[in-house]
Structures are given as C-alpha cells and as structure tokens.
Design an enzyme around this catalytic site. Structure first.
Site, short mmCIF file in Angstrom:
data_model
loop_
_atom_site.label_atom_id
_atom_site.label_comp_id
_atom_site.label_asym_id
_atom_site.label_seq_id
_atom_site.Cartn_x
_atom_site.Cartn_y
_atom_site.Cartn_z
N CYS A 147 13.43 11.06 6.56
CA CYS A 147 13.40 10.75 7.99
C CYS A 147 14.79 10.90 8.58
O CYS A 147 14.95 11.02 9.78
CB CYS A 147 12.81 9.37 8.24
SG CYS A 147 13.66 8.08 7.40
N LYS B 289 0.88 -1.19 0.00
CA LYS B 289 0.00 0.00 0.00
C LYS B 289 0.91 1.23 0.00
O LYS B 289 1.38 1.68 1.04
CB LYS B 289 -0.89 -0.04 1.24
CG LYS B 289 -2.24 0.66 1.13
CD LYS B 289 -2.18 2.14 0.93
CE LYS B 289 -1.80 2.94 2.16
NZ LYS B 289 -1.50 4.37 1.81
N GLU C 50 9.80 16.48 15.33
CA GLU C 50 10.19 16.34 13.93
C GLU C 50 9.48 17.41 13.09
O GLU C 50 8.30 17.69 13.30
CB GLU C 50 9.79 14.95 13.42
CG GLU C 50 10.27 14.71 12.00
CD GLU C 50 10.04 13.28 11.52
OE1 GLU C 50 8.99 12.70 11.84
OE2 GLU C 50 10.92 12.76 10.81
N GLU D 217 9.07 1.98 11.06
CA GLU D 217 10.18 2.89 10.78
C GLU D 217 9.54 4.28 10.77
O GLU D 217 8.87 4.63 9.81
CB GLU D 217 10.76 2.50 9.41
CG GLU D 217 12.04 3.16 9.06
CD GLU D 217 13.07 3.04 10.14
OE1 GLU D 217 13.42 1.91 10.51
OE2 GLU D 217 13.49 4.08 10.65
C1 UN1 Z 1 13.78 7.97 4.60
O1 UN1 Z 1 13.85 9.18 4.57
O2 UN1 Z 1 12.73 7.41 4.97
O3 UN1 Z 1 19.75 7.48 4.53
C2 UN1 Z 1 14.86 7.05 4.15
C3 UN1 Z 1 19.07 8.12 3.72
C4 UN1 Z 1 18.36 7.37 2.63
C5 UN1 Z 1 17.10 6.79 3.13
C6 UN1 Z 1 16.15 7.73 3.81
N1 UN1 Z 1 19.22 6.35 2.12
O4 UN1 Z 1 18.98 9.33 3.78
#
Ligand code: UN1
Length: 479
Positions: free
Chosen positions: A264, A155, A366, A230
């Site tokens: 993230c 999804k 965040e 995550e």
């Molecule tokens: C994300 O933002 O969910 O390490 C992953 C990084 C990328 C992955 C980010 N390879 O910035």
C-alpha cells in the site's frame, strides 16, 4: 475448503483450509469473549512478557517462516525475511509498552483529590488482514490488541492463511491462551459476518478501498462501534532539480518495484523537475529493464510474481488505459507468464510510463502492481499540489539537497507519512503508520497508537478528603 497456492507455481498447494460460515464466526467470537475475561485480569507487564515470548518464537523460526511467506505470497527472500522481522520488532516494542506509561495524571482543581486516566480493553477485536504482509500486519494488530487485554478473531486473506496460522501458532506456543486468539479462514462471507457481529467491539481492517468501505458500512448497523480502516495509496516521490539523481533512482526502483509494487506504500507516481527528467529516466529505465523476474526463493530474483492472475489483468488494464490516454510506456508494460521455473505464474514487468498528466487515471487510481507513472512538475509548489490532488494520503517522498525545500514539502504534503531522501516504503514500527483522506479513517497503527486503537480510555477521579467537594461549582464570585 479452499487451497492456498504458491503464486510462483500455482500447482504447488501450500495448504487447504476451511471456508468458514457466519455461524463459525459467531462461535469464534463467543470463545474469544469467554477467554478475554481471564486475560483482562492478567497484569499488563505479564501480558507483555507473553508477547515478548511470542517474538522469541518468531525469531527462532525466522528462516522457516520467511520461506513460508515467500512460498505462500511470492515475496522475494529478503522481503519475506523483512516481513517476519517486522513482527519480531513489533513484539519487542509492544512488550516494552507493557511497562511504559499507561495513562496520564493531572493535578485536581480540588484538594485531596486524584485524577488519572487508565486504559481498559474493548473486549473482542475483529481483524481482517491482507496477504501482502502476511505475518507483519497480523502482528501490528494482534500484539497491541493483546497487550490492551482483548480477545481476537483474526480473518486473514484467503491468499495467506498458512502465514496467519504460523503466526498464531507462535503466539500460542509462547503461552498466549489459544482461545483468546481465534483464526477464521475464508473470504467475504466470514469477513462480513465479523463486521456485523454485535459481540465484536472493534474491527481493524487493512485492504482494498472497496472491501474496507463495505465492511465499515455493514459495521454501522449492528457491528463494532469502532472501525479502523487502512486502505489504498497513490504514493508519490518528488525529485527536485537539485536532487542526488543516483539516490533518487535507487529510491524509485525500490519504492516502485519492491514487492512487485504490491504494497500500500509502493511508489506509483514520480514527480520530476524537467531539468533532471531526462537523466533520471535514462537511468531508471535502464535499471528497471534489468530487474530479474523469477522464482522468489531464488536469491538472484529481484521481482516476484503477482498474487493472482486477476491482479495481472487489473494491472494490464490500467496500463492500457494510460496508453489510450496518451501516455507512453517506456519500459516494461507487459504481463509475463513465461518466467523460467514458474509455471502458471503471472508476473508483470517493471513498468515506467511517461507523459502522464495529473488528470489521467494512472495519476489518480491505485494500481497495486509494478507500474510507475512519471509526471513532470515545474517547481516544488506544483509538485506538492500534484501529490495532494489524489483521494489517498498514505506515503510520499521528496528528494532534494535543499533543507528548506524539503521541510516546505513536508509541511505542505497531505499524507500520513513523509520521507526525505528515502523511498515511500519501509515505515518503521515504533512510529504511527497510516494515512489521510480515503487511505483510512483517521486511525494509526503501530507505535503507541496501536495500543490506543485497541483500548478505551477510562478517566478516574478519587476524592480522599472524606467530605463532599463540589467541582465546577463556582464559589469564586464574579471576576
Ligand atoms: C502495506 O503495504 O500494507 O512501510 C504495509 C512499508 C511496510 C508496510 C507496508 N513497513 O512499506
């Protein structure tokens, strides 16, 4: 039906997709489960070969797919290409794992007996993926899950359905059975249905803390027994007094403003020693102010649009909170809707906020946008304590020329990923990816952990002595 639009020009509709219902999810789970039975019988190296073939299709279409990523989620061209490349790399890595160790063997305590472990599929794995790595993140989840012998119901985010479709098409064109890899479009309705479906053995979620927690709570009742999360980050970069300041400025710019701060792993706190704060900030502000907002497909653009107008409002509200708490916006600090060639798009200026204190909301929550909070810290111990004082623990960086200080920081920082003299973004796929504390729930993606996450260990004992041998029956007497 819903439209996926180009965030740089919302009038440009990338595609129209059906918003699926709970019933549709049920059909997809059943179809994936039926296809998984045959797939589980395919030898693991042969599964790996099909994954390698999917990687080859992605590589052959890299330019086209990168343009789609850029158009659908607003990433600048080089970042869109990096997104697709991560999926290509993941295919190569996972395909290789199809010929690597699949378990462990240990000597038995008894004669003529073998003990080993192997990996069994879970069955059907549900996946809920975000828009910000619209090809890479589906690949991090799908390739290991496929290698482990599972069926999949994916999804994807409503903001990136086209990229998910293109990824899945590459897989099926490479020969991965189409029924095995089901895609369900829409928002929370199909997401929630997937989370409570008793036919889903494991659920892998990447996204916001709020959605992740509600999905995990729902799953506890009737749904997948294994839920991997995550979630957010509040990633910090420490700059010690002896750091290479130019290197730190480069790292902070890339970490904080790359992908418009919508990773993230984005750097959202800069913890700097007072001796170098002035020099660092002067350069940082000058460089951040010169970054070009623009059409992500234009090669001269540094920072693309935000994914939605709502994202712009959320970021603006956080910056207002910081101002009200007494911090100073020394660069940026405004949403922008006037960027040439991007009618209807919302951008946010690369923003540096100084005078932030550890208790301020901007130091703890965040933002998921191009906003960097600067905090001064007296020494390394204080810096590590401030890094650790948030609820999240994804990624951190330390800039110093002192190897002892760097390694002390690595030891003391409570995050899943730590960088030395490199920014908080840019994790490589052969190593585990994930965070501590509320960033997740202990799982790691990528590397060999991805395969562990999507399989279950089976321990096997074989006694070839032809007689009853009794393990754990003490016949040695008292010592
Ligand atoms: C994300 O933002 O969910 O390490 C992953 C990084 C990328 C992955 C980010 N390879 O910035």
């Amino acid at each position: 039906m819903f439209d996926s639009v180009n965030p740089a020009r919302p009038a440009d509709v990338v595609g129209t997709y059906p918003s699926r219902s709970g019933e549709d999810v049920d059909g997809a789970v059943r179809a994936a489960a039926a296809a998984q039975i045959a797939w589980a019988r395919v030898p693991v190296p042969a599964r790996g070969e099909l994954i390698a073939a999917a990687g080859a299709v992605l590589a052959a279409r890299k330019a086209e797919l990168s343009a789609l990523v850029s158009r659908e989620v607003g990433k600048i061209a080089v970042e869109a290409g990096g997104d697709v490349q991560e999926a290509i790399d993941m295919a190569a890595f996972v395909a290789g794992q199809g010929r690597a160790a699949w378990g462990e063997t240990v000597p038995s305590e008894l004669a003529d007996k073998l003990c080993w472990t192997t990996r069994a599929p879970i069955g059907v794995v549900g996946m809920i993926t975000p828009w910000n790595f619209p090809v890479a993140i589906p690949s991090w989840k799908c390739f290991p899950a496929l290698l482990a012998g599972n069926g999949i119901v994916l999804k994807p985010s409503e903001h990136a359905p086209g990229c998910a479709e293109a990824f899945v098409r590459a897989c099926t064109e490479a020969g991965i059975p189409p029924d095995l890899l089901q895609v369900i479009h829409g928002g929370p309705v199909p997401g929630a249905a997937l989370a409570v479906h008793p036919g889903v053995g494991a659920l892998s979620f990447t996204g916001s803390v709020r959605s992740g927690r509600s999905v995990a709570a729902a799953a506890m009742e009737t749904g997948p027994r294994l839920v991997s999360l995550e979630l957010g980050g509040k990633n910090a970069m420490i700059v010690a007094a002896d750091a290479d300041i130019d290197l730190a400025v480069d790292g902070a710019l890339f970490g904080a403003f790359g992908t418009a701060g919508q990773r993230c792993t984005s750097t959202s706190r800069l913890l700097v020693h007072p001796d170098v704060a002035g020099a660092l900030l002067d350069r940082l502000v000058e460089r951040a102010g010169a970054l070009r907002l623009g059409d992500p497909q234009d090669p001269s653009t540094d920072v693309g649009p935000l994914i939605t107008e709502a994202a712009g409002q959320r970021i603006a509200a956080m910056v207002e909170v910081a101002r009200a708490e007494g911090a100073s916006v020394v660069c940026g600090g405004r949403p922008r809707t006037d960027v040439a060639g991007c009618e209807g798009a919302v951008f946010y200026e690369p923003t540096v906020v100084t005078g932030v204190r550890p208790a301020h909301r901007l130091a703890r929550e965040e933002v998921f946008g191009p906003v960097l909070a600067v905090l001064e810290v007296a020494d390394l111990d204080e810096a590590v304590a401030v890094v650790n004082q948030v609820d999240y623990g994804l990624s951190a960086a330390v800039y110093t020329r002192d190897v002892n200080a760097a390694l002390r920081a690595v030891a003391g920082i409570d995050t899943g990923i730590v960088y030395v003299n490199a920014p908080t973004i840019g994790a490589e796929i052969p190593l585990p990816f994930g965070g501590t504390k509320h960033t997740g729930n202990g799982f790691r993606e990528a590397g060999t952990r991805g395969i562990e996450q999507f399989s279950q260990v089976k321990t096997v004992y074989v006694d070839y002595s032809g007689r009853l041998q009794r393990a754990q029956i003490d016949n040695r007497g008292p010592s």
